[in-house]
Design a protein around this motif. Structure first.
Motif, PDB file in Angstrom:
ATOM      1  N   MET A   1       0.838  -1.178   0.000  1.00 51.88           N
ATOM      2  CA  MET A   1       0.000   0.000   0.000  1.00 51.88           C
ATOM      3  C   MET A   1       0.876   1.231   0.000  1.00 51.88           C
ATOM      4  SD  MET A   1      -2.685   0.999   3.026  1.00 51.88           S
ATOM      5  CE  MET A   1      -1.612   0.466   4.337  1.00 51.88           C
ATOM      6  N   SER A   2       0.537   2.208  -0.838  1.00 54.68           N
ATOM      7  CA  SER A   2       1.321   3.436  -0.901  1.00 54.68           C
ATOM      8  C   SER A   2       1.114   4.264   0.350  1.00 54.68           C
ATOM      9  CB  SER A   2       0.889   4.255  -2.132  1.00 54.68           C
ATOM     10  OG  SER A   2       1.531   5.499  -2.118  1.00 54.68           O
ATOM     11  N   ARG A   3       2.212   4.751   0.902  1.00 56.22           N
ATOM     12  CA  ARG A   3       2.144   5.570   2.103  1.00 56.22           C
ATOM     13  C   ARG A   3       2.579   7.001   1.810  1.00 56.22           C
ATOM     14  NH1 ARG A   3      -0.917   3.143   6.019  1.00 56.22           N
ATOM     15  NH2 ARG A   3      -0.217   1.027   6.444  1.00 56.22           N
ATOM     16  N   ALA A   4       2.623   7.386   0.549  1.00 53.83           N
ATOM     17  CA  ALA A   4       3.123   8.708   0.193  1.00 53.83           C
ATOM     18  C   ALA A   4       2.265   9.786   0.831  1.00 53.83           C
ATOM     19  CB  ALA A   4       3.121   8.859  -1.325  1.00 53.83           C
ATOM     20  N   PHE A   5       2.932  10.789   1.400  1.00 55.88           N
ATOM     21  CA  PHE A   5       2.242  11.925   1.992  1.00 55.88           C
ATOM     22  C   PHE A   5       2.125  13.036   0.959  1.00 55.88           C
ATOM     23  CE2 PHE A   5       3.028  11.596   6.876  1.00 55.88           C
ATOM     24  CZ  PHE A   5       2.252  10.450   6.907  1.00 55.88           C
ATOM     25  N   THR A   6       1.067  13.837   1.091  1.00 56.87           N
ATOM     26  CA  THR A   6       0.955  15.044   0.290  1.00 56.87           C
ATOM     27  C   THR A   6       1.895  16.093   0.883  1.00 56.87           C
ATOM     28  OG1 THR A   6      -0.813  16.019   1.607  1.00 56.87           O
ATOM     29  CG2 THR A   6      -1.470  14.510  -0.161  1.00 56.87           C
ATOM     30  N   SER A   7       2.049  17.205   0.156  1.00 59.43           N
ATOM     31  CA  SER A   7       2.953  18.252   0.634  1.00 59.43           C
ATOM     32  C   SER A   7       2.489  18.835   1.968  1.00 59.43           C
ATOM     33  CB  SER A   7       3.075  19.363  -0.415  1.00 59.43           C
ATOM     34  OG  SER A   7       1.802  19.927  -0.683  1.00 59.43           O
ATOM     35  N   VAL A   8       1.188  18.962   2.143  1.00 58.04           N
ATOM     36  CA  VAL A   8       0.655  19.481   3.411  1.00 58.04           C
ATOM     37  C   VAL A   8       1.012  18.539   4.549  1.00 58.04           C
ATOM     38  CG1 VAL A   8      -1.449  20.006   4.705  1.00 58.04           C
ATOM     39  CG2 VAL A   8      -1.232  20.749   2.330  1.00 58.04           C
ATOM     40  N   GLU A   9       0.832  17.239   4.329  1.00 55.53           N
ATOM     41  CA  GLU A   9       1.125  16.259   5.368  1.00 55.53           C
ATOM     42  C   GLU A   9       2.620  16.218   5.687  1.00 55.53           C
ATOM     43  OE1 GLU A   9      -0.605  13.023   3.305  1.00 55.53           O
ATOM     44  OE2 GLU A   9      -2.591  13.935   3.398  1.00 55.53           O
ATOM     45  N   GLN A  10       3.440  16.368   4.666  1.00 54.47           N
ATOM     46  CA  GLN A  10       4.893  16.416   4.877  1.00 54.47           C
ATOM     47  C   GLN A  10       5.284  17.621   5.720  1.00 54.47           C
ATOM     48  OE1 GLN A  10       6.432  16.338   0.909  1.00 54.47           O
ATOM     49  NE2 GLN A  10       6.106  14.141   0.628  1.00 54.47           N
ATOM     50  N   ARG A  11       4.625  18.757   5.474  1.00 48.21           N
ATOM     51  CA  ARG A  11       4.945  19.958   6.248  1.00 48.21           C
ATOM     52  C   ARG A  11       4.531  19.799   7.711  1.00 48.21           C
ATOM     53  NH1 ARG A  11       3.778  22.828   1.310  1.00 48.21           N
ATOM     54  NH2 ARG A  11       1.575  23.050   1.848  1.00 48.21           N
ATOM     55  N   ILE A  12       3.403  19.145   7.953  1.00 46.52           N
ATOM     56  CA  ILE A  12       2.975  18.896   9.338  1.00 46.52           C
ATOM     57  C   ILE A  12       4.008  18.038  10.053  1.00 46.52           C
ATOM     58  CG2 ILE A  12       1.250  17.756  10.786  1.00 46.52           C
ATOM     59  CD1 ILE A  12      -0.856  18.513   8.677  1.00 46.52           C
ATOM     60  N   ASP A  13       4.457  16.967   9.394  1.00 38.48           N
ATOM     61  CA  ASP A  13       5.461  16.094   9.996  1.00 38.48           C
ATOM     62  C   ASP A  13       6.779  16.828  10.221  1.00 38.48           C
ATOM     63  OD1 ASP A  13       3.843  13.912  10.261  1.00 38.48           O
ATOM     64  OD2 ASP A  13       5.097  12.553   9.105  1.00 38.48           O
ATOM     65  N   ALA A  14       7.197  17.616   9.228  1.00 41.50           N
ATOM     66  CA  ALA A  14       8.468  18.342   9.349  1.00 41.50           C
ATOM     67  C   ALA A  14       8.407  19.350  10.492  1.00 41.50           C
ATOM     68  CB  ALA A  14       8.794  19.044   8.030  1.00 41.50           C
ATOM     69  N   TRP A  15       7.281  20.041  10.619  1.00 45.61           N
ATOM     70  CA  TRP A  15       7.120  20.999  11.724  1.00 45.61           C
ATOM     71  C   TRP A  15       7.247  20.291  13.070  1.00 45.61           C
ATOM     72  CZ3 TRP A  15       3.450  20.922  15.616  1.00 45.61           C
ATOM     73  CH2 TRP A  15       3.414  22.054  16.442  1.00 45.61           C
ATOM     74  N   ALA A  16       6.563  19.147  13.219  1.00 47.23           N
ATOM     75  CA  ALA A  16       6.617  18.412  14.482  1.00 47.23           C
ATOM     76  C   ALA A  16       8.032  17.920  14.770  1.00 47.23           C
ATOM     77  CB  ALA A  16       5.646  17.239  14.438  1.00 47.23           C
ATOM     78  N   HIS A  17       8.709  17.433  13.737  1.00 43.94           N
ATOM     79  CA  HIS A  17      10.066  16.919  13.928  1.00 43.94           C
ATOM     80  C   HIS A  17      11.002  18.022  14.412  1.00 43.94           C
ATOM     81  CE1 HIS A  17      13.411  14.201  13.385  1.00 43.94           C
ATOM     82  NE2 HIS A  17      14.030  15.089  12.635  1.00 43.94           N
TER      83      HIS A  17
END
Length: 296
Positions: A1-17
């Motif tokens: 199953m593809s787990r690719a994140f959209t750009s918005v989801e990537q930004r949320i993860d990057a902010w949290a990290h």
């Protein structure tokens, strides 16, 4: 199953990290706040289709002219199609997910035609984009539930411990769908079906993580079902207040939808859950060594 994140989801993860890296090792409270913020943001992002639909329903009630050449119900159909098109063009849903959402349209519209015919609820008159008196935007309201479920599967990388057999869940879902029709002519089996759902999922635990650098969390899957059903009930109150549809006891003026409808929504959601498992097969929890090396 593809787990690719959209750009918005990537930004949320990057902010949290970034925020978590800056915190001192003992900052448990702040870490918890960041985790909670990510959870809320991703839940809101998973609800984007349903939120857009609710916004369209409220806007149509507040600002759409009653005497417009294009009927309000037809304008809502066009708005719903536009929302779905944006979701596809922005790649917020995969092709496989769209097929399941189309099934939600069919399943939901068939039930709507029957339920309005027997007087369970009714819609505003007017417009041509309707089938047997049911405006076509109603199918998108069911699709909004499907959109949320398929997105939350991906956003939180859901995995399940002791998930019941798919064939058993499918049989129960068919029984639930049939009862939505049959209880008008036969004894209502909703409480029996609810008991079967509880028995099937009682031992099932849902594993999830807010973002890919954090530990896995877990909760009873029945608690998640009740939580989702509650928020659908909240959305239903917004929808009926906006006049998207009304129940017989609201004909003389709006009043909150009975809390007993939670049972109906929980059961209807079981149909949604089973349809989603045809796209995202329930996977077991990851091993501890896999959790220590999350995928990027």
């Amino acid at each position: 199953m593809s787990r690719a994140f959209t750009s918005v989801e990537q930004r949320i993860d990057a902010w949290a990290h970034r925020r978590l890296e800056r915190l001192e090792p003992g900052g448990a409270l702040l870490r918890g706040l960041v985790e909670f913020t990510v959870f809320v943001l991703k839940q809101a992002w998973a609800c984007i289709f349903g939120a857009a639909m609710l916004a369209a329903l409220v806007a149509a009630r507040l600002w759409y002219p009653d005497d417009a050449a294009l009927a309000r119900t037809d304008a809502l159909v066009i708005a719903a199609v536009a929302i779905q098109a944006i979701m596809l063009l922005a790649r917020l849903e995969s092709g496989r997910e769209v097929w399941v959402i189309l099934l939600f349209h069919v399943v939901g519209t068939a039930m709507e035609i029957f339920k309005t015919d027997v007087g369970s609820w009714s819609y505003e008159d007017g417009g041509v984009l309707r089938i047997a008196g049911v405006p076509l935007y109603t199918g998108f309201m069911y699709a909004a539930v499907g959109s949320y479920l398929v997105r939350v599967f991906r956003l939180f990388e859901l995995r399940f411990e002791r998930y019941p057999p798919i064939w058993a869940t499918a049989v129960v879902a068919i029984g639930i769908y049939a009862n939505f029709f049959a209880h008008h002519f036969l004894p209502d089996a909703r409480w029996v079906l609810l008991a079967v759902v509880v028995a099937l999922y009682a031992r099932c635990t849902m594993h999830f993580r807010n973002h890919r650098t954090r530990p896995w969390r877990r909760m009873p899957v029945l608690a998640a079902f009740v939580g989702v059903a509650f928020f659908i009930w909240i959305a239903e109150n917004v929808g009926t207040a906006a006049g998207a549809w009304i129940y017989p006891d609201q004909a003389d003026g709006w009043q909150p939808v009975s809390i007993s409808k939670l049972v109906a929504w929980l059961l209807l959601m079981m149909i949604s859950v089973v349809l989603v498992t045809f796209v995202y097969r329930p996977q077991p929890p990851v091993r501890s060594d896999d959790a220590a090396h999350p995928r990027g």
